[in-house]
Each structure stands twice: as C-alpha cells, then as structure tokens.
Design a protein around this motif. Sequence first.
Motif, mmCIF file in Angstrom:
data_model
loop_
_atom_site.group_PDB
_atom_site.id
_atom_site.type_symbol
_atom_site.label_atom_id
_atom_site.label_comp_id
_atom_site.label_asym_id
_atom_site.label_seq_id
_atom_site.Cartn_x
_atom_site.Cartn_y
_atom_site.Cartn_z
ATOM 1 N N LEU A 135 -18.917 54.883 -3.840
ATOM 2 C CA LEU A 135 -18.467 53.578 -4.117
ATOM 3 C C LEU A 135 -18.575 52.675 -4.552
ATOM 4 N N ASP A 136 -19.509 52.062 -3.201
ATOM 5 C CA ASP A 136 -20.471 51.127 -2.447
ATOM 6 C C ASP A 136 -21.264 50.933 -3.514
ATOM 7 N N LYS A 137 -21.738 52.007 -3.734
ATOM 8 C CA LYS A 137 -22.558 51.776 -4.834
ATOM 9 C C LYS A 137 -22.776 51.113 -6.067
ATOM 10 N N CYS A 138 -21.164 50.786 -6.194
ATOM 11 C CA CYS A 138 -20.727 50.358 -8.149
ATOM 12 C C CYS A 138 -19.754 48.936 -8.289
ATOM 13 N N LYS A 139 -20.003 48.826 -6.398
ATOM 14 C CA LYS A 139 -19.729 47.163 -6.367
ATOM 15 C C LYS A 139 -20.994 45.915 -7.457
ATOM 16 N N LEU A 140 -20.652 44.968 -7.550
ATOM 17 C CA LEU A 140 -21.121 44.236 -8.668
ATOM 18 C C LEU A 140 -21.491 42.607 -8.140
ATOM 19 N N PRO A 141 -22.654 42.805 -8.050
ATOM 20 C CA PRO A 141 -23.017 41.332 -7.555
ATOM 21 C C PRO A 141 -22.737 39.955 -8.070
ATOM 22 N N GLY A 142 -22.262 38.739 -7.577
ATOM 23 C CA GLY A 142 -22.337 37.781 -8.571
ATOM 24 C C GLY A 142 -20.388 36.984 -8.691
ATOM 25 N N TYR A 143 -19.877 37.877 -7.977
ATOM 26 C CA TYR A 143 -18.389 37.653 -7.909
ATOM 27 C C TYR A 143 -18.100 37.558 -6.378
ATOM 28 N N ASP A 144 -17.157 36.153 -6.381
ATOM 29 C CA ASP A 144 -16.503 35.773 -5.322
ATOM 30 C C ASP A 144 -16.159 36.611 -4.247
ATOM 31 N N GLN A 145 -16.663 36.764 -3.356
ATOM 32 C CA GLN A 145 -16.188 37.502 -2.094
ATOM 33 C C GLN A 145 -16.041 37.010 -1.034
ATOM 34 N N THR A 146 -15.441 35.960 -0.887
ATOM 35 C CA THR A 146 -15.254 35.175 0.492
ATOM 36 C C THR A 146 -13.579 34.620 -0.237
ATOM 37 N N THR A 147 -13.741 33.577 -1.555
ATOM 38 C CA THR A 147 -12.549 33.368 -1.550
ATOM 39 C C THR A 147 -11.578 33.605 -2.008
#
Length: 147
Positions: A135-147
């Motif tokens: 499932l981690d292979k499908c995480k997308l970059p560029g999305y707010d991960q901390t707020t």
Amino acid sequence: MIRISSRTGAIAAVLLLAAGSAQAQNLRRVAPERLTGYWYLTNKSVSPDVPNTGKNLNQPTCVAVSYMIGSDGRTQNAKIEKVVPAGDLGQVGVSIVNQLVYVKGNQNGTAVPVQTYYVTGFNLPEDPAAKTALLDKCKLPGYDQTT
C-alpha cells in the motif's frame, strides 16, 4: 435572440475547461490521513464495478486515485495516478471514488473544496508488513502530510 457561433461556443468551452483546471491547481492538497479535519466520509459501503477479465486482476495490487471533494461533498475529477503492479484494476479505484460522499469537517467551516487521493488494495497479502509495504507504494507525493 442571441446567436452563438460554433467558434464562439468552442472558445467558451476552452475557457470553462481552463477555469476548471486553474481551480483544481489552486485547491489545498490534503493527504488522506489528514482529510478528516476538512471532510468526513459518510459512506458505509460502495459497490464498485469490477472487470471479469484483464491484466493482473488476481495479483496483490494497490491503486491510487486522485480527486477533488467539491463544496457539496461530492467527488469530482477522479484520475488514476498509480497502479502497482501495472494492471487493469485502476478503473475499479475510480469506480469506488466516484461513489464517495463527504460532509465538512471542523477545520472546514465554509466547505472549501480540497484535492486528495484514495489508495485501495486488491488481493492483499495476509502478512501486515507485506500489506503495508504494498500500500505504501501507492502513496502520492505533494500532498500535505503534516497539517
């Protein structure tokens, strides 16, 4: 009576498409794990369209679909972003996303639309570590991960 030529109509259509694309680019991009501050999912279940035949239908697979949640809580502009391994399950992810409905969260007083994504797995392994790794292979970059 107002007459609109086909050329004027085509120009208007292009301008509307450009406006929609510009709106999508200006949306806050929210990671799925942070979405509940903005929108809560109301669905208890969905009934996705699943193909009978296709490539890698029986393989452990993850699918990432990006989409916008509009001010009415409905999903829009669902787009297949990743399918790992490559195969024909991406459309199933889109079918799921198209059925999702949300209500605004506590950080979203005016029901502001956001851009997010949904990851789903198919034929996932029983082992929790192997499942998470896929499932981690499908995480997308560029999305707010901390707020």
